[in-house]
Design a protein around this motif. Structure first.
Motif, mmCIF file in Angstrom:
data_model
loop_
_atom_site.group_PDB
_atom_site.id
_atom_site.type_symbol
_atom_site.label_atom_id
_atom_site.label_comp_id
_atom_site.label_asym_id
_atom_site.label_seq_id
_atom_site.Cartn_x
_atom_site.Cartn_y
_atom_site.Cartn_z
ATOM 1 N N HIS A 218 0.908 -1.261 -0.247
ATOM 2 C CA HIS A 218 -0.109 0.057 -0.161
ATOM 3 C C HIS A 218 0.761 1.290 0.002
ATOM 4 O O HIS A 218 1.736 1.326 0.864
ATOM 5 N N LEU A 219 0.648 2.166 -1.064
ATOM 6 C CA LEU A 219 1.673 3.277 -1.051
ATOM 7 C C LEU A 219 1.261 4.237 -0.172
ATOM 8 O O LEU A 219 -0.004 4.539 0.497
ATOM 9 N N PRO A 220 2.218 5.044 0.364
ATOM 10 C CA PRO A 220 2.003 5.814 1.540
ATOM 11 C C PRO A 220 1.059 6.957 1.401
ATOM 12 O O PRO A 220 1.320 7.760 0.539
ATOM 13 N N CYS A 221 0.485 7.121 2.701
ATOM 14 C CA CYS A 221 -0.684 8.315 2.524
ATOM 15 C C CYS A 221 -0.608 8.907 4.036
ATOM 16 O O CYS A 221 -0.281 8.191 4.974
ATOM 17 N N ASP A 222 -0.970 10.055 3.955
ATOM 18 C CA ASP A 222 -1.101 10.802 5.399
ATOM 19 C C ASP A 222 -2.167 10.251 6.176
ATOM 20 O O ASP A 222 -3.372 9.900 5.629
#
Length: 307
Positions: A218-222
């Motif tokens: 899962h690509l990084p999110c705030d």
């Protein structure tokens, strides 16, 4: 040589920039009508529906990124997407290239559970079923083990440039045009959005990290996960506008769908806007703790300044 298949979209454009800046000077951009992002990019015109053209475009690559997109047309997705992906996988295997697949979350359950990389596939409509079948195809290639394969999965976008998403179209693009923002379904559910440059930077990092292969990421999110009420407030304040917006309920979308094929095509995604969207990117953050995730206030300010 690192090659990007589907090279004209927002993710691919940002990906080309970061790959050239941080990882390689030998970059090939592949699409039907590719355009240079960096001055020394190599361009390769290819129709990914054609296996031989795809194979020629991939030949000599060390890493292949699949970022191809299609308009939101169910028949087109069902007819073309699986073939494009199969051709890309076959070409990468023939070239002995690593394969990095940029994925979305259409196949996930549209409820309030926390979504990790282990979340089941439970598509809510035909486009979700297409993406589930494609992700399964990549997972089978990963399990086969002939070439290194990884999946980088992103939730809904928001971002600068020509970023296409509900949030850009209904909120920031409206503000740029001097219009009142719109919010789909509810304004009190929490959203996980990914800043498009972060999506591209993280995909490039994964592609150039040997031990990232063999995994879904899962690509990084705030992780602040604002509600749409909070996000619109941030955006209005960034644009110097009074906080004002309209919620578009289910009936509004149903009525609009009577006249708009585009609205009918997105209706299968609407349940996600009636629930909290809790996309977890902790796996990536633990592996790459130095990666700086763009915070929402910073993102909306960049969008405002880029108008």
């Amino acid at each position: 040589m690192q090659s990007i298949l589907g090279a004209n979209g927002q993710i691919a454009t940002e990906l080309a920039r970061v790959l050239r800046r941080e990882f390689t000077r030998d970059l090939r951009l592949v699409s039907r009508n590719p355009r240079k992002v960096n001055h020394d990019d190599t361009l390769a015109s290819a129709d990914l529906m054609d296996a031989s053209q795809t194979a020629r475009a991939v030949e000599g690559s060390e890493i292949v990124y699949f970022t191809a997109g299609l308009p939101p047309d169910t028949a087109l997705w069902e007819r073309q997407f699986p073939t494009m992906l199969r051709n890309a996988l076959d070409a990468s295997r023939a070239a002995g290239a690593k394969f990095a697949y940029f994925d979305n979350t259409y196949m996930y359950p549209q409820d309030a559970r926390v979504l990790t990389e282990e979340a089941p596939f439970a598509p809510n409509g035909p486009k979700g079923r297409v993406r589930a079948a494609m992700a399964t195809m990549v997972l089978e290639e990963m399990a086969r083990g002939d070439i290194p394969v990884l999946i980088g999965r992103a939730p809904e976008f928001y971002g600068p440039g020509k970023t296409q998403s509900f949030t850009n179209a209904l909120v920031t693009d409206k503000l740029k045009a001097g219009k009142q923002p719109r919010v789909p379904i509810r304004d009190d559910t929490r959203r996980t959005l990914i800043w498009t440059p972060d999506a591209s930077r993280s995909l490039a990092l994964l592609g150039n990290t040997p031990d990232a292969y063999g995994h879904t990421w899962h690509l990084p999110c705030d992780d602040d996960r604002p509600t749409y009420r909070q996000f619109v407030t941030m955006a209005c304040e960034a644009f110097g506008r009074p906080v004002s917006y309209k919620v578009l309920g289910k009936w509004a979308f149903a009525f609009a769908g009577l006249f708009s094929p585009q609205v009918r095509e997105i209706r299968e995604l609407l349940p996600r806007y009636g629930q909290d969207n809790l996309f977890d990117s902790g796996k990536f953050k633990r592996r790459f703790p130095e990666f700086e995730v763009t915070k929402y206030p910073t993102g909306v300010q960049v969008i405002r300044e880029a108008k």
